[in-house]
Design an enzyme around this catalytic site. Structure first.
Site, mmCIF file in Angstrom:
data_model
loop_
_atom_site.group_PDB
_atom_site.id
_atom_site.type_symbol
_atom_site.label_atom_id
_atom_site.label_comp_id
_atom_site.label_asym_id
_atom_site.label_seq_id
_atom_site.Cartn_x
_atom_site.Cartn_y
_atom_site.Cartn_z
ATOM 1 C CG HIS A 8 47.025 31.276 37.172
ATOM 2 N ND1 HIS A 8 47.563 32.563 36.965
ATOM 3 C CD2 HIS A 8 46.133 31.462 36.478
ATOM 4 C CE1 HIS A 8 47.028 33.330 36.193
ATOM 5 N NE2 HIS A 8 46.031 32.568 35.664
ATOM 6 C CD GLU A 82 40.778 31.952 32.010
ATOM 7 O OE1 GLU A 82 39.691 31.524 32.065
ATOM 8 O OE2 GLU A 82 41.235 32.578 32.757
#
Length: 221
Positions: A8, A82
């Site tokens: 990202h 994550e």
């Protein structure tokens, strides 16, 4: 299939050096938005047939410009978020960074029973990430490319263990900046091979932030 694992864009937590893994997480900085806008141009030659993002907001925002350019919906996929920091969440000190990264790269090296403080162990991480990638592969039977916008530590650790031609040391030594891309070919049954590891932001060094304290993208050495 060709699997493009894209980190990202930059977040406020990356700038501050936070271990920022909780849901829904922050959006992007102004630089992060510009990094995301650079993705369509950088990937113009990739025959992308599907686009996925994690359950954390920052990946969905990063994927939107690419989705618009390709005319693809961004599918939010559970399992590619994550690696949870547990008791280390939001900490910014060097020792917490070291403990987090030492733990996750131990998983890549086979120590799957090691546990993040008050968080997951390696078995739990690989179970959910493998399951998510299996869904991606099952939904993409052709020989095209699939883009998956995910997270720095998760991409590096998963690729290190699942790609047959790299190992933990390679992934620990090679940084992955915001919007860096790890490209693999293969499938869950036959296995994966690393094709290239683009460590820099897709827009080049002009979209890098050398002042950020980001622990997830830097070398673990």
């Amino acid at each position: 299939m060709r699997l493009l694992l894209i980190r990202h864009g930059e977040t406020p937590g990356n700038v501050l050096g936070q271990l920022d893994t909780a849901h829904p997480g922050p959006g992007l900085t102004e630089l992060g938005e510009r990094q995301a806008e650079a993705l369509p141009r950088a990937l113009v030659n990739e025959p992308i047939s599907a686009l996925y993002a994690s359950t954390l907001l920052r990946t969905q925002v990063t994927a939107r410009p690419l989705g618009r350019a390709l005319g693809l919906d961004v599918t939010v996929l559970d399992g590619i978020h994550e690696i949870e920091a547990g008791a280390l969440e939001k900490l910014t000190d060097h020792e917490s960074h070291r403990r987090y990264m030492t733990t996750v790269f131990a998983w890549a090296d086979g120590d799957l029973d090691r546990r993040m403080p008050a968080g997951p162990d390696g078995n739990e991480f690989f179970e959910r990430y493998d399951a998510a990638i299996a869904k991606v592969a099952a939904g993409s039977p052709d020989a095209g490319a699939v883009a998956v916008v995910s997270h720095g530590a998760a991409i590096r650790v998963w690729a290190a263990r699942r790609a047959g031609n790299i190992d933990m040391e390679f992934a620990a030594e090679h940084i992955l900046a915001n919007t860096g891309i790890v490209a693999l070919e293969g499938d869950p049954d036959a296995g994966w091979q690393l094709i290239h590891w683009d460590a820099s932001p897709v827009g080049g060094l002009a979209l890098a932030d050398p002042t950020a304290e980001d622990p997830m993208g830097r070398s673990a050495g």
